[in-house]
Design an enzyme around this catalytic site. Structure first.
Site, mmCIF file in Angstrom:
data_model
loop_
_atom_site.group_PDB
_atom_site.id
_atom_site.type_symbol
_atom_site.label_atom_id
_atom_site.label_comp_id
_atom_site.label_asym_id
_atom_site.label_seq_id
_atom_site.Cartn_x
_atom_site.Cartn_y
_atom_site.Cartn_z
ATOM 1 N N LYS A 1 -38.867 28.191 47.427
ATOM 2 C CA LYS A 1 -38.540 28.684 48.727
ATOM 3 C C LYS A 1 -37.775 27.604 49.429
ATOM 4 C CE LYS A 1 -41.503 32.329 50.542
ATOM 5 N NZ LYS A 1 -42.851 32.206 50.441
ATOM 6 N N LYS B 1 -44.133 42.646 48.186
ATOM 7 C CA LYS B 1 -43.971 43.164 49.209
ATOM 8 C C LYS B 1 -42.726 42.588 49.548
ATOM 9 C CE LYS B 1 -47.688 40.291 50.490
ATOM 10 N NZ LYS B 1 -48.589 39.908 49.829
ATOM 11 N N LYS C 1 -40.819 39.377 39.868
ATOM 12 C CA LYS C 1 -41.992 40.231 40.241
ATOM 13 C C LYS C 1 -41.977 40.843 41.295
ATOM 14 C CE LYS C 1 -45.337 37.950 43.092
ATOM 15 N NZ LYS C 1 -46.421 37.592 43.854
HETATM 16 P P1 ATP Z 1 -46.101 38.759 47.341
HETATM 17 O O1 ATP Z 1 -44.955 37.232 46.194
HETATM 18 O O2 ATP Z 1 -45.379 40.080 46.878
HETATM 19 O O3 ATP Z 1 -45.715 38.531 48.650
HETATM 20 P P2 ATP Z 1 -48.385 37.512 47.062
HETATM 21 O O4 ATP Z 1 -48.598 37.241 45.481
HETATM 22 O O5 ATP Z 1 -47.413 36.125 47.543
HETATM 23 O O6 ATP Z 1 -47.114 38.373 47.013
HETATM 24 P P3 ATP Z 1 -50.657 38.283 47.245
HETATM 25 O O7 ATP Z 1 -50.304 39.582 48.382
HETATM 26 O O8 ATP Z 1 -51.960 37.225 48.180
HETATM 27 O O9 ATP Z 1 -49.766 37.691 47.636
HETATM 28 O O10 ATP Z 1 -51.285 38.964 46.508
HETATM 29 C C1 ATP Z 1 -52.724 38.976 46.295
HETATM 30 C C2 ATP Z 1 -52.862 38.873 44.756
HETATM 31 O O11 ATP Z 1 -52.120 39.595 44.260
HETATM 32 C C3 ATP Z 1 -52.590 37.188 43.680
HETATM 33 O O12 ATP Z 1 -53.914 36.609 43.298
HETATM 34 C C4 ATP Z 1 -51.280 38.347 43.669
HETATM 35 O O13 ATP Z 1 -51.248 37.253 42.250
HETATM 36 C C5 ATP Z 1 -51.616 38.897 42.937
HETATM 37 N N1 ATP Z 1 -50.186 39.890 42.730
HETATM 38 C C6 ATP Z 1 -49.127 39.909 43.635
HETATM 39 N N2 ATP Z 1 -47.908 40.094 43.447
HETATM 40 C C7 ATP Z 1 -48.329 40.822 41.671
HETATM 41 C C8 ATP Z 1 -47.688 41.523 41.388
HETATM 42 N N3 ATP Z 1 -46.335 41.571 40.966
HETATM 43 N N4 ATP Z 1 -48.196 41.150 39.631
HETATM 44 C C9 ATP Z 1 -49.839 40.838 39.472
HETATM 45 N N5 ATP Z 1 -50.604 40.151 40.540
HETATM 46 C C10 ATP Z 1 -49.887 40.285 41.295
#
Ligand code: ATP
Ligand code: LTN
Length: 329
Positions: free
Chosen positions: A111, A196, A193
């Protein structure tokens, strides 16, 4: 029974990536482990959230947890801020973490490298709060997606250091990364990845997406011009990702799916992936609407927080005692 804990940070609508990489696994684990799952709302505000949007996302996240099959009679489900010990132990953990360690966290480094403005101190110290989330419960395992592994490893370091300094206090947790689906990629850019916070919205399937929209996203997923259905993650990452999604949702091996579609066009395979995805979304969405209408969320969260606090609060007291944060009368 071994204890397992995980949190989700709903800063937006939950995605298929969250479901495959995290949620779905929690549901599978709840029969064999003492499962604790929480909505990490304090983690959400490390970056500004519109308050109304945040409220909606938190509510939807709880409803979706339940809709995906998490059972409040088996698992403890709660909102992080309902258990005050998280924030308090988070501060104590920050006092046991070195700047050098936080500087190495790739999520933060990425970031800052992108030159994001207005990064908060909360975002920087976030892994300390995450360590507290885990250590308060003496969790043995922490199921997370690949991107969170480094934070769990830091949690282990902090726990070991604390135990050495103050005497055996915390269980040192292990990250648990699922073999299939630990990193679902964006449908529009398979080098990223599925997230959201996807700006174009085309690469990310949300669990509450309209089924037609979800089908369209799968059908227009970026693939390659090689034209052969096979498993080649490096040269055909988009195709590999689609097969991985279908495999995770259908409990079929990726090889088995390749065998079925070998020699056929990508369109056929995409149609199959879309069917599998839409069937799963439909199931989840039906349950989601039932849960929202039944108005049981408040009771479930209240009971979950009471169960969680019964574990977390005594742990925090033990820590405070060991650190010397008390007055001797
Ligand atoms: P984002 O990057 O979308 O904001 P994040 O990983 O920061 O997502 P969370 O929503 O808290 O935030 O993620 C919850 C769980 O889902 C974590 O264990 C994360 O590793 C998993 N996760 C999130 N995106 C993916 C993905 N594309 N594939 C597999 N697992 C994921
Ligand atoms: N940092 C995680 C969410 C999270 C978490 C946790 C996961 C907060 N506390 C404790 C596992 C255990 C994320 O961004 N996905």
């Amino acid at each position: 029974m071994k204890r397992m804990l995980s949190g989700i940070k709903p800063t937006g609508q939950l995605t298929l990536g969250n479901y495959i990489g995290a949620l779905r696994n929690f549901v599978n684990y709840q029969d064999d482990y003492e499962m604790i799952v929480f909505i990490a709302n304090l983690h959400c505000i490390t970056e500004y959230q519109d308050p109304e949007d945040l409220k909606k996302n938190l509510t939807d996240a709880v409803a979706l947890y339940l809709a995906c099959g998490l059972d409040p009679n088996k698992a403890t489900i709660f909102l992080q801020t309902d258990v005050h010990s998280h924030a308090e132990l988070g501060y104590i953990m920050a006092c046991n973490t070195y700047l050098g360690e936080l500087n190495r966290m790739t999520q933060f480094k990425d970031k800052s490298a992108k030159g994001e403005k207005n990064m908060t101190a909360g975002l920087y110290t976030y892994p300390c709060l995450m360590a507290a989330d885990i250590l308060l419960y003496d969790a043995n395992y922490v199921p997370v997606g690949e991107d969170q592994k480094q934070h769990v490893e830091l949690t282990r370091d902090i726990a070991q250091r604390f135990n050495n300094k103050y005497g055996e206090t915390f269980v040192v947790p292990e990250p648990l990364i699922a073999k299939v689906g630990a990193r679902i990629m964006s449908l529009s850019d398979p080098s990223k990845k599925m997230s959201k916070s996807d700006e174009t919205n085309k690469g990310c399937i949300y669990l509450l997406d309209d089924l037609k929209a979800a089908r369209k996203k799968v059908m227009s997923a970026v693939t390659d011009s090689i034209g052969i259905i096979q498993l080649d993650k490096e040269n055909q990452p988009g195709l590999y990702n689609l097969i991985e999604i279908a495999s995770a949702l259908s409990n079929r091996s990726m090889e088995d799916i390749v065998k079925e579609f070998e020699g056929q066009g990508y369109g056929k395979l995409k149609g199959y992936v879309a069917d599998v995805v839409c069937a799963e979304l439909e199931k989840i969405q039906t349950r989601y609407h039932e849960i929202i209408e039944s108005r049981q969320l408040e009771t479930i969260l209240k009971e979950g927080a009471a169960k969680a606090a019964a574990i977390a609060d005594p742990k925090l007291e033990e820590v405070k005692k060991k650190v010397g944060l008390e007055i001797k009368y």
